[in-house]
Design a protein around this motif. Structure first.
Motif, PDB file in Angstrom:
ATOM      1  N   ALA A 144     -10.170  -4.959   3.666  1.00 27.65           N
ATOM      2  CA  ALA A 144      -9.420  -5.851   2.773  1.00 27.65           C
ATOM      3  C   ALA A 144      -8.050  -6.177   3.352  1.00 27.65           C
ATOM      4  O   ALA A 144      -7.599  -7.339   3.312  1.00 27.65           O
ATOM      5  N   ALA A 145      -7.367  -5.160   3.896  1.00 30.69           N
ATOM      6  CA  ALA A 145      -6.047  -5.382   4.491  1.00 30.69           C
ATOM      7  C   ALA A 145      -6.128  -6.368   5.655  1.00 30.69           C
ATOM      8  O   ALA A 145      -5.306  -7.287   5.776  1.00 30.69           O
ATOM      9  N   ASP A 150     -10.561  -3.366  -4.677  1.00 36.44           N
ATOM     10  CA  ASP A 150     -11.328  -2.875  -5.830  1.00 36.44           C
ATOM     11  C   ASP A 150     -12.094  -4.011  -6.495  1.00 36.44           C
ATOM     12  O   ASP A 150     -13.255  -3.858  -6.882  1.00 36.44           O
ATOM     13  N   LEU A 151     -11.437  -5.145  -6.629  1.00 41.54           N
ATOM     14  CA  LEU A 151     -12.045  -6.288  -7.299  1.00 41.54           C
ATOM     15  C   LEU A 151     -13.276  -6.785  -6.551  1.00 41.54           C
ATOM     16  O   LEU A 151     -14.307  -7.102  -7.160  1.00 41.54           O
ATOM     17  N   ARG A 152     -13.191  -6.831  -5.234  1.00 45.13           N
ATOM     18  CA  ARG A 152     -14.268  -7.404  -4.429  1.00 45.13           C
ATOM     19  C   ARG A 152     -15.206  -6.362  -3.835  1.00 45.13           C
ATOM     20  O   ARG A 152     -16.182  -6.716  -3.173  1.00 45.13           O
ATOM     21  N   GLY A 153     -14.890  -5.080  -4.041  1.00 43.75           N
ATOM     22  CA  GLY A 153     -15.742  -4.041  -3.487  1.00 43.75           C
ATOM     23  C   GLY A 153     -15.622  -3.896  -1.985  1.00 43.75           C
ATOM     24  O   GLY A 153     -16.571  -3.503  -1.304  1.00 43.75           O
ATOM     25  N   TRP A 154     -14.439  -4.212  -1.447  1.00 41.47           N
ATOM     26  CA  TRP A 154     -14.210  -4.130  -0.007  1.00 41.47           C
ATOM     27  C   TRP A 154     -13.660  -2.758   0.367  1.00 41.47           C
ATOM     28  O   TRP A 154     -12.959  -2.115  -0.426  1.00 41.47           O
ATOM     29  N   ASN A 155     -13.923  -2.344   1.593  1.00 39.22           N
ATOM     30  CA  ASN A 155     -13.234  -1.209   2.192  1.00 39.22           C
ATOM     31  C   ASN A 155     -11.751  -1.567   2.308  1.00 39.22           C
ATOM     32  O   ASN A 155     -11.392  -2.704   2.591  1.00 39.22           O
ATOM     33  N   LEU A 156     -10.867  -0.571   2.066  1.00 40.41           N
ATOM     34  CA  LEU A 156      -9.430  -0.850   2.031  1.00 40.41           C
ATOM     35  C   LEU A 156      -8.930  -1.435   3.350  1.00 40.41           C
ATOM     36  O   LEU A 156      -8.152  -2.396   3.370  1.00 40.41           O
ATOM     37  N   GLU A 157      -9.357  -0.849   4.483  1.00 40.82           N
ATOM     38  CA  GLU A 157      -8.913  -1.359   5.781  1.00 40.82           C
ATOM     39  C   GLU A 157      -9.422  -2.784   6.008  1.00 40.82           C
ATOM     40  O   GLU A 157      -8.701  -3.642   6.537  1.00 40.82           O
ATOM     41  N   LEU A 196       0.807  -1.223   0.000  1.00 44.58           N
ATOM     42  CA  LEU A 196       0.000   0.000   0.000  1.00 44.58           C
ATOM     43  C   LEU A 196       0.839   1.271   0.000  1.00 44.58           C
ATOM     44  O   LEU A 196       0.306   2.355  -0.263  1.00 44.58           O
ATOM     45  N   ARG A 197       2.145   1.157   0.289  1.00 46.78           N
ATOM     46  CA  ARG A 197       2.953   2.364   0.439  1.00 46.78           C
ATOM     47  C   ARG A 197       4.204   2.322  -0.445  1.00 46.78           C
ATOM     48  O   ARG A 197       5.219   2.936  -0.122  1.00 46.78           O
ATOM     49  N   GLY A 198       4.106   1.592  -1.556  1.00 48.24           N
ATOM     50  CA  GLY A 198       5.185   1.577  -2.530  1.00 48.24           C
ATOM     51  C   GLY A 198       6.512   1.131  -1.958  1.00 48.24           C
ATOM     52  O   GLY A 198       6.633   0.089  -1.309  1.00 48.24           O
ATOM     53  N   ALA A 199       7.550   1.984  -2.166  1.00 49.97           N
ATOM     54  CA  ALA A 199       8.903   1.653  -1.730  1.00 49.97           C
ATOM     55  C   ALA A 199       8.980   1.516  -0.220  1.00 49.97           C
ATOM     56  O   ALA A 199       9.770   0.717   0.305  1.00 49.97           O
ATOM     57  N   GLU A 200       8.155   2.287   0.519  1.00 55.59           N
ATOM     58  CA  GLU A 200       8.183   2.192   1.989  1.00 55.59           C
ATOM     59  C   GLU A 200       7.764   0.799   2.443  1.00 55.59           C
ATOM     60  O   GLU A 200       8.310   0.274   3.424  1.00 55.59           O
ATOM     61  N   SER A 206       7.157 -14.666   5.041  1.00 58.30           N
ATOM     62  CA  SER A 206       6.545 -13.428   4.560  1.00 58.30           C
ATOM     63  C   SER A 206       5.668 -13.694   3.346  1.00 58.30           C
ATOM     64  O   SER A 206       5.753 -14.747   2.706  1.00 58.30           O
ATOM     65  N   ALA A 207       4.821 -12.731   3.050  1.00 54.16           N
ATOM     66  CA  ALA A 207       3.987 -12.763   1.847  1.00 54.16           C
ATOM     67  C   ALA A 207       3.737 -11.333   1.424  1.00 54.16           C
ATOM     68  O   ALA A 207       3.711 -10.418   2.255  1.00 54.16           O
ATOM     69  N   ARG A 208       3.549 -11.138   0.127  1.00 51.85           N
ATOM     70  CA  ARG A 208       3.279  -9.807  -0.413  1.00 51.85           C
ATOM     71  C   ARG A 208       2.098  -9.903  -1.365  1.00 51.85           C
ATOM     72  O   ARG A 208       2.100 -10.715  -2.290  1.00 51.85           O
ATOM     73  N   GLU A 209       1.052  -9.070  -1.143  1.00 58.10           N
ATOM     74  CA  GLU A 209      -0.119  -9.085  -1.997  1.00 58.10           C
ATOM     75  C   GLU A 209      -0.582  -7.654  -2.240  1.00 58.10           C
ATOM     76  O   GLU A 209      -0.336  -6.762  -1.418  1.00 58.10           O
ATOM     77  N   ASP A 210      -1.275  -7.471  -3.363  1.00 57.55           N
ATOM     78  CA  ASP A 210      -1.791  -6.147  -3.730  1.00 57.55           C
ATOM     79  C   ASP A 210      -3.171  -5.974  -3.104  1.00 57.55           C
ATOM     80  O   ASP A 210      -4.191  -6.325  -3.697  1.00 57.55           O
ATOM     81  N   VAL A 211      -3.197  -5.434  -1.903  1.00 58.82           N
ATOM     82  CA  VAL A 211      -4.447  -5.287  -1.154  1.00 58.82           C
ATOM     83  C   VAL A 211      -5.401  -4.330  -1.858  1.00 58.82           C
ATOM     84  O   VAL A 211      -6.612  -4.575  -1.933  1.00 58.82           O
TER      85      VAL A 211
END
Length: 510
Positions: free
Chosen positions: A122-123, A113-120, A78-82, A103-108
């Motif tokens: 979804a995270a 957007d795909l599922r119509g979830w609130n960002l928080e 969610l915060r790019g390089a950070e 570890s795991a990395r996913e595009d939350v």
């Protein structure tokens, strides 16, 4: 005496030197029983101060607790390089302590957007799904997350602001499945002091201070005002309130589960409860005429509301979006509506009333009682043989039942024979004999009647639930309906004075 003092002195010098914070967390873990000797504990580390402190405390206490540690990190992207820098920071922490790193990395954002979830939302969902995978893969038996007393206070205030019932006052639970929260009674400020004293650093997430979000406004603006102007101990008071609410919830959960097991039955893919059991789940001798005349709610109302939420959860899988208004809809359906009425709840759950029973279903399993339609899965048709000596039997897997045509010597045994249905005259039966499901328009003249009756009318008179009618078993003889389960057989096929061989239709489970 000298030996005893020497032994005590040696024990004191060999005991680990713990900080007050470490001792507090150790006591909390032991008191709650959230961790056991032999557990493999994955510490969820984001890189922030709270999770880094949790890792350091767990490292200090692992010998006391007899646990093995590893580090788990989920990159929300969610915060790019950070975000990538946070992941590298946590990996270095694990490496520096000689701990396994998972570890795991996913595009939350994309998933939200795909599922119509609130960002928080979804995270949170994706983060906890990652934790579940770590446990399922056998890499850990427990996941330790770094929620603090401040998080608990913020959660309760957020629930109060949005509107909540007693369940919402329970806040964050110390243990949920494999998830444990050892720091739930610890202040966030104490964790930072602990890290500074150790000389440890951490990563700061700027989004935690973004006051456009409710949680950040509570953290940055509301809670400091309450502490400064009303009570310095407000966080602790809110934490105590959450604990008291959780203790109450333990009782309510046990009671609701007891009533659920006693009164709720599975009906295919639906969950059914009798209206009287829903509205009066307990027999309370103190409820009399005085209580009924009062304008106050019934003492049973709270349990009724919780049963409705439990039924909804069982049908949907969770309780998201179910509000007090929706619960009230179901209560009105039970108290005031007639058979065939329904209420539609969030998530596509349908509550349908059929006579004195409510059925909680998903839309694909609920059936509109006003439509006489048969879905493919309700359709079946089996040819039966005319019975000779013995029985002609057919299994109907669609119903999970077995049907048999059994012959009896009518002249000698008719009066002594007890059977589940009335007998037919074997001499009047013609092939093909077909056992099938009910079809709209089916009719015959039942024994004791002068005119044809539609089976739909007989279903209504017999109080057969609408959802069961489409698969209701019917027997045909040479194209004529002669029998339906639970109904009088066709008059012209009934055994009578001239009958020599009777036929009885019986059924049992497969």
């Amino acid at each position: 005496m000298n030996v005893t003092r020497a032994a005590l002195a040696r024990a004191a010098t060999s005991a680990p030197m713990r900080t007050p914070l470490e001792q507090q967390v150790l006591e909390n873990i032991r008191r709650s029983g959230m961790l056991s000797s032999g557990d493999r504990v994955a510490v969820a580390v984001s890189g922030g101060a709270d999770s880094v402190a949790l890792l350091r405390v767990c490292e200090a206490l692992r010998a006391d607790l007899g646990i093995t540690l590893l580090v788990a990190h989920f990159d929300h992207s969610l915060r790019g390089a950070e975000s990538r820098t946070d992941a590298a920071f946590v990996a270095e922490l694990a490496n520096g302590s000689g701990l396994e790193f998972v570890s795991a990395r996913e595009d939350v954002a994309a998933e939200a957007d795909l599922r119509g979830w609130n960002l928080e939302d979804a995270a949170r969902r994706m983060r906890y799904a990652f934790f579940a995978r770590v446990v399922e893969e056998g890499r850990a038996t427990r996941i330790a997350v770094a929620h603090t007393l401040d998080d608990q206070a913020e959660t309760l205030l957020a629930h109060l602001i949005r509107g909540t019932g007693l369940t919402g006052l329970a806040g964050i639970y110390p243990t949920v499945g494999a998830i444990v929260r050892p720091l739930l009674t610890t202040r966030r400020s104490d964790l930072r002091e602990y890290l500074r004293a150790r000389g440890d650093g951490w990563r700061e997430d700027a989004t935690n201070h973004d006051v456009r979000r409710l949680r950040a406004r509570i953290r940055e603006q509301l809670l400091p005002v309450l502490e400064r102007n009303f009570s310095p101990a407000i966080a602790g008071h809110l934490g105590d309130l959450a604990q008291f609410a959780r203790e109450e919830e333990v009782f309510w959960t046990a009671l609701v589960e007891d009533r659920f097991r006693a009164y709720v039955r599975e009906a295919g893919e639906s969950f059914a409860i009798h209206v009287s059991h829903l509205l009066a789940p307990l027999e309370l001798a103190s409820i009399g005429a005085e209580g009924k005349a009062s304008n106050a709610k019934s003492p049973q109302r709270t349990l009724t509301e919780r049963l409705i939420r439990r039924l909804y959860e069982r049908a949907r899988g969770d309780r998201r979006e179910l509000s007090a208004r929706h619960v009230e809809q179901v209560i009105r359906l039970a108290e005031e509506s007639t058979s065939g009425r329904r209420a539609e709840l969030p998530g596509g759950i349908v509550v349908e009333r059929s006579f004195d029973t409510l059925f909680f279903s998903r839309p694909e399993t609920a059936r509109d009682s006003s439509q006489e339609t048969t879905r493919p899965r309700d359709t079946y048709q089996y040819v039966m043989s005319l019975p000779g000596q013995g029985a002609a039997t057919v299994s109907v897997p669609e119903l999970g039942r077995r049907f048999s045509l059994k012959t009896i010597d009518w002249s000698s045994n008719a009066r002594e024979t007890e059977c589940t249905g009335e007998a037919l005259d074997a001499a009047l039966l013609r092939t093909p004999l077909i056992l099938r499901n009910w079809r709209p328009g089916d009719s015959y003249r039942p024994r004791g009647r002068r005119q044809l009756r539609k089976l739909k009318q007989m279903f209504l008179a017999g109080r057969v639930p609408s959802r069961e009618r489409a698969s209701w078993p019917v027997l045909e003889s040479d194209g004529k309906v002669i029998w339906a389960r639970g109904m009088p057989p066709a008059a012209e096929f009934c055994a009578g004075e001239g009958t020599r061989v009777g036929v009885v239709i019986e059924e049992d489970s497969l």
